[in-house]
Design an enzyme around this catalytic site. Structure first.
Site, PDB file in Angstrom:
ATOM      1  N   GLU A 197     -30.659  53.850   2.513  1.00 48.09           N
ATOM      2  CA  GLU A 197     -30.476  52.908   1.772  1.00 48.09           C
ATOM      3  C   GLU A 197     -31.909  52.452   1.319  1.00 48.09           C
ATOM      4  OE1 GLU A 197     -27.877  49.676   3.637  1.00 48.09           O
ATOM      5  OE2 GLU A 197     -26.250  51.113   3.288  1.00 48.09           O
ATOM      6  N   GLU A 329     -21.897  56.607   5.314  1.00 47.72           N
ATOM      7  CA  GLU A 329     -21.363  55.504   5.986  1.00 47.72           C
ATOM      8  C   GLU A 329     -20.313  54.833   5.386  1.00 47.72           C
ATOM      9  OE1 GLU A 329     -24.527  52.365   6.630  1.00 47.72           O
ATOM     10  OE2 GLU A 329     -25.919  53.890   6.965  1.00 47.72           O
TER      11      GLU A 329
END
Ligand code: AHR
Length: 525
Positions: A197, A329
């Site tokens: 991220e 994820e």
């Protein structure tokens, strides 16, 4: 069988015997003559971040613990995970990865420095669970490591040395250091995550800035294991999007299109959680009813559209689908369980989450040509976990059982399914009543997974198998008395798979699906 479950099944049988219930039949057809993409076993990967009690307590208790363990790793958790044939485990993060400095987690444990886990609750990290402990865990459960290196606060040199420590066979100083720590043989590292991220917790980078770093990490962070030079080469996964915007994907794929001999990536990551009421997560993981159930499933089905959008961009740069879309994820993110540290992301896991997991796995299977890897968040005690622990106690969640029921789909070949799913309406929410995937496994068995999203009515499935004759057929169903039924330490077998009656005759399959249930059928030809 519990009394409540028996009553539900009795009601199902009674309803089906009433005239008019024929309308609840869903017809579907499987075409075994048109095999599709392989459902890569790596779609059933897991994520074990250094977060809350995911690693510490959930996996690592230390060799001196009264909890039965092997070199500090809980035996009960290992035994349960072995049943899932976990193909890969992503570690050490998540947001934690971009602040992890691997050197603090090697060598004698009593000499490792204590640090602060500022990603998750500012708790003290003893660094007792480091690289060699992770590799031991991987070996104990029979999996493959997916290591995320620190791009946000580390350097290419630090990451390159970490890979050398893990994989070098030659007598380099780092290989000798690993040997001195008890592991002369180089480890195999199957997957390398280049940051996490990076648009947010990984350093709030622009896509352009990240792409420059990605090339450098790809060039210099090398797997030196001689056994992985030719075969089982390590795949490098770049950070990808976490919102439906395609800007990040464009930037990475445009760069990839022009890659040279000196660098390459094999995957682009994508993160998408089911947060039914938006951020911050506010849905209760235990106290909820049918409206919340329906809106959670509605939210999770967005995964399909999200994948399509990103795939369309990837297809323009990579029509041969060389770069995999790695959903590393995913899962349901509910409100923290009352009485727990909110930074530990503890939630219960119900029948709703099991249905939600099956729907996501089905979506991945339908996108298997591009989506060849995924990691549910997370493995133990965090978010949509497989396993919950409390000191010496352990309980397997409904989501665990979905992963167990889906083991036969690992590396099976997908087969097209057509169906008129009907509609399940709950308030303003409209859902397909039924979801289904089919596949052929290496042994030639025909596999079907059938989900009844309708939490209020059973559904009869009448499936045309295009002339497939069956020697035998077995079915396992995960169903519960209510959508919020959970397994607890006191009642661990409330939601567990049970054998269900199925008939296959003359190329037709018939089965009744309980409300809000998931059924996997295996047909021996
Ligand atoms: O899984 C929990 C967190 O969610 C991860 O650390 C991060 O990557 C994501 O935002």
């Amino acid at each position: 069988m519990t009394r409540r479950y028996a009553v539900v099944l009795g009601l199902v049988a009674l309803l089906l015997s009433l005239p008019g219930y024929a309308a609840d039949t869903v017809h579907l057809a499987v075409d075994p003559s048109k095999p599709g993409a392989r459902i890569d076993r790596n779609l059933f990967g897991q994520f074990a971040e250094n977060l809350g009690q995911g690693l510490y307590e959930g996996i690592w208790v230390g060799p001196d613990s009264p909890i039965p363990n092997t070199r500090g790793i809980r035996n009960d958790v290992v035994a349960a995970l072995r049943e899932l044939k976990v193909p890969n485990v992503r570690w050490p993060g998540g947001c934690f990865a971009d602040q992890y400095h691997w050197r603090k987690g090697i060598g004698p444990r009593d000499k490792r420095p204590a640090t602060v886990n500022s990603a998750w609750g500012d708790v003290i990290d003893t660094n007792a669970f480091g690289t060699d402990e992770f590799m031991d865990f991987i070996q104990q459960i029979g999996s493959t490591p997916y290591v995320s290196v620190n791009v946000g606060s580390g350097t290419p040199q630090e990451a390159a040395e970490w890979l050398e420590y893990m994989t070098a066979a030659a007598p380099t100083a780092l290989a000798r250091e690993r040997a001195a720590n008890g592991h002369p043989e180089p480890y195999r590292v199957g997957f390398l995550g280049i940051g996490n991220e990076s648009w947010d917790c990984g350093g709030a980078m622009s896509p352009e800035y990240y792409v420059s770093l990605m090339k450098v990490y790809s060039r210099f962070v090398l797997n030196m294991n001689p056994a992985q030079r030719e075969h089982e080469q390590m795949l490098k996964i770049a950070v990808g999007p976490g919102t439906p915007s395609t800007q990040w994907t464009e930037a990475v794929m445009q760069a990839w299109k022009q890659h040279t001999w000196s660098w390459n990536i094999n995957g682009l990551s994508l993160h998408w959680y089911t947060v039914p009421k938006g951020w911050p997560p506010s849905t209760d993981s235990v106290k909820f009813g049918l409206d919340d159930y329906a809106s959670s499933l509605k939210a999770t089905l967005f995964m399909d559209e999200f994948l399509r959008k990103q795939e369309a961009v990837m297809d323009t740069y990579d029509p041969e689908k060389k770069v995999t879309l790695t959903v590393d994820e995913w899962g349901a993110w509910h409100a923290p369980l009352a009485g727990t540290n909110p930074a530990f992301l503890v939630q219960q896991n119900s029948m709703r989450d099991a249905v939600l997991a099956a729907l996501n796995l089905n979506i991945f299977a339908r996108h298997a040509a591009r989506v060849r890897m995924a990691n549910i968040a997370q493995m133990v005690n965090v978010l949509q976990a497989m396993i919950l622990t409390d000191k010496e106690k352990m309980v397997l969640t409904p989501t665990y059982y979905i992963f167990k029921m889906y083991v036969p789909f690992q590396d099976a070949t997908s087969l097209p399914v057509t169906l008129d799913a009907g509609t399940y309406s709950r308030g303003n929410v409209k859902l397909p009543r039924v979801d289904a995937i089919a596949a052929r496994d290496a042994a030639g068995r025909l596999l079907l997974s059938l989900t009844n999203l309708d939490a209020e009515s059973p559904v009869v499935i009448d499936a045309d198998l295009a002339g497939v004759t069956a020697k035998s057929a077995t079915a396992q169903t995960l169903a519960a008395a209510a959508v919020n039924s959970v397994n607890t330490f006191a009642a661990p077998a409330t939601v567990v798979p049970r054998a269900t009656a199925v008939t296959v005759h003359g190329g037709k399959l018939n089965i009744t699906l309980a409300p809000a249930s998931v059924t996997v059928v295996a047909i021996e030809p």
